[in-house]
Write an enzyme that holds these catalytic residues in place. Structure first.
Site, short mmCIF file in Angstrom:
data_model
loop_
_atom_site.label_atom_id
_atom_site.label_comp_id
_atom_site.label_asym_id
_atom_site.label_seq_id
_atom_site.Cartn_x
_atom_site.Cartn_y
_atom_site.Cartn_z
N SER A 63 -6.85 0.15 -1.00
CA SER A 63 -7.26 1.53 -0.74
C SER A 63 -8.54 1.95 -1.44
O SER A 63 -9.07 3.03 -1.17
CB SER A 63 -6.14 2.49 -1.11
OG SER A 63 -5.12 2.40 -0.16
N LYS A 66 -11.30 2.87 0.80
CA LYS A 66 -11.34 4.19 1.43
C LYS A 66 -12.44 5.08 0.85
O LYS A 66 -12.89 6.02 1.50
CB LYS A 66 -9.97 4.86 1.31
CG LYS A 66 -8.87 4.07 2.03
CD LYS A 66 -7.47 4.59 1.74
CE LYS A 66 -6.42 3.70 2.40
NZ LYS A 66 -5.04 4.13 2.07
N TYR A 191 -9.10 -1.17 9.94
CA TYR A 191 -8.58 -0.58 8.70
C TYR A 191 -7.99 -1.68 7.79
O TYR A 191 -8.30 -1.76 6.60
CB TYR A 191 -7.53 0.48 9.04
CG TYR A 191 -6.67 0.90 7.88
CD1 TYR A 191 -7.14 1.79 6.92
CD2 TYR A 191 -5.38 0.41 7.72
CE1 TYR A 191 -6.36 2.18 5.85
CE2 TYR A 191 -4.59 0.78 6.65
CZ TYR A 191 -5.08 1.66 5.71
OH TYR A 191 -4.31 2.03 4.64
N TYR A 243 -2.80 9.45 -4.72
CA TYR A 243 -1.65 9.92 -3.91
C TYR A 243 -0.84 10.95 -4.66
O TYR A 243 -1.41 11.85 -5.27
CB TYR A 243 -0.78 8.73 -3.46
CG TYR A 243 -1.61 7.55 -3.07
CD1 TYR A 243 -2.44 7.63 -1.96
CD2 TYR A 243 -1.64 6.38 -3.82
CE1 TYR A 243 -3.26 6.57 -1.60
CE2 TYR A 243 -2.46 5.32 -3.47
CZ TYR A 243 -3.25 5.42 -2.36
OH TYR A 243 -4.05 4.39 -2.01
N VAL A 261 -3.34 -0.79 -3.77
CA VAL A 261 -2.10 -1.51 -4.07
C VAL A 261 -2.33 -2.98 -4.48
O VAL A 261 -1.39 -3.67 -4.84
CB VAL A 261 -1.03 -1.46 -2.93
CG1 VAL A 261 -0.43 -0.09 -2.79
CG2 VAL A 261 -1.60 -1.98 -1.62
N1 GLN Z 1 -3.55 -1.56 3.20
C1 GLN Z 1 -2.60 -0.78 2.45
C2 GLN Z 1 -1.70 -0.04 3.41
O1 GLN Z 1 -2.16 0.34 4.42
C3 GLN Z 1 -3.35 0.18 1.55
C4 GLN Z 1 -2.43 1.01 0.70
C5 GLN Z 1 -2.93 1.26 -0.69
O2 GLN Z 1 -3.74 0.53 -1.26
N2 GLN Z 1 -2.38 2.27 -1.29
O3 GLN Z 1 -0.54 0.14 3.18
#
Ligand code: GLN
Length: 307
Positions: A63, A66, A191, A243, A261
């Site tokens: 993430s 992003k 994505y 989050y 993650v």
């Molecule tokens: N690729 C992961 C997902 O879509 C990204 C989630 C994350 O890093 N929090 O679940």
């Protein structure tokens, strides 16, 4: 300030925590990573870099990507991007479907999964059918990181696609509310590919410099975005970067930051440096457990939080 000694102290003090986190196993390819790894890097505006631990080891940025896709979306769409995504903390897990239904397919912010998938859709529309949107995204990341070798791990991207039922559901839900313009599968695939990009903490700390310097890369002089846009991205990182633990991160660390993650976290110290930490063991909200503590120790020891 003796950054090298401070980073070393932080590595020593966080060592007991490494075994307490849990690696992300909902993406099977990530479940195989050794949780006992740790690396921390910072890069100053003149390119001077300080690092301790496994700072040359490539890991899945997940993430953290992003931040870069949101940067591109703001650059191309300016404030019109907020017609399709919000900029408020969600207070919900990163992959939650419930809020998206209540709020008619408009994701709360660009950093939860729905928001990031929506941003990727906007980038597909911007670049058009003939372009490879993923290549454009990774090209931007290579530029801000100053590292042309950066690429995506195909095994991880494939593993995410194979198990990506929830993300497909989020994308389909947005499509049903007419808030996703391109082919669902194609957008989600892009994505997953940008989530599966691999970097190390050195590259990541360097890649944050444009956000610490009002949108301009202090090393190359490249103007990536306007100062206003850099301010907005930092603000959304502070309020939404972790989050449902974003408040906790602001409370303990006090910096704009973004987690993934894969166990990475990037943070920005305005007008001074980019920071990145990596430790694959996660806490309950999906943020690096030792990494969060390391950044808390950093701002405590240096006094360099934004507050
Ligand atoms: N690729 C992961 C997902 O879509 C990204 C989630 C994350 O890093 N929090 O679940």
């Amino acid at each position: 300030m003796d950054y090298q000694s401070i980073l070393q102290e932080i590595a020593d003090e966080t060592r007991p925590l490494l075994s307490q986190g849990k690696v992300a196993d909902y993406i099977p390819a990530l479940a195989e990573v050794d949780p006992l790894q740790f690396g921390i890097s910072l890069t100053l505006f003149d390119g001077t870099e300080y690092s301790v631990g496994s700072t040359d080891t490539l890991f899945s940025i997940q993430s953290i990507s992003k931040v870069f896709t949101f940067t591109l979306a703001l650059k191309f769409y300016s404030t019109a991007i907020y017609e399709r995504i919000g900029r408020e903390p969600s207070g919900n897990p990163f992959n939650s479907l419930v809020q998206l239904e209540y709020e008619h397919g408009i994701p709360r912010n660009p950093f939860i999964n729905a928001g990031a998938i929506n941003v990727t859709d906007a980038l597909h529309s911007h670049y058009g059918e003939m372009a490879d949107t993923f290549e454009e995204i990774v090209g931007f990341i290579r530029a801000v990181a100053g590292e042309p070798s950066i690429t995506c791990n195909k095994t991880v991207a494939h593993s995410e696609m194979e198990h990506g039922f929830r993300n497909m559901a989020l994308a389909n839900l947005m499509k049903s509310f007419h808030n996703l313009d391109n082919n669902v599968e194609k957008v989600v695939q892009t994505y997953f590919r940008h989530c599966a990009i691999e970097m190390d903490t050195k590259m990541l700390s360097r890649s944050m410099l444009y956000l610490a310097n009002h949108g301009i890369d202090p090393i190359t002089g490249t103007v990536h975005i306007t100062p206003q846009q850099a301010k907005r991205i930092n603000a959304v990182m502070l309020t939404c970067g972790h989050y449902d633990a974003s408040g906790d991160f602001a409370f303990h660390v006090g910096l704009p930051g973004k987690s993934g993650v894969g166990g990475g976290i990037v943070a920005v110290i305005p007008k001074l440096m980019g920071l990145a930490v990596w430790s694959p063991g996660l806490n309950a909200q999906g943020n690096s457990l030792a990494g969060t503590k390391a950044l808390e120790l950093f701002t405590t020891k240096t006094g360099l939080s934004i507050f």
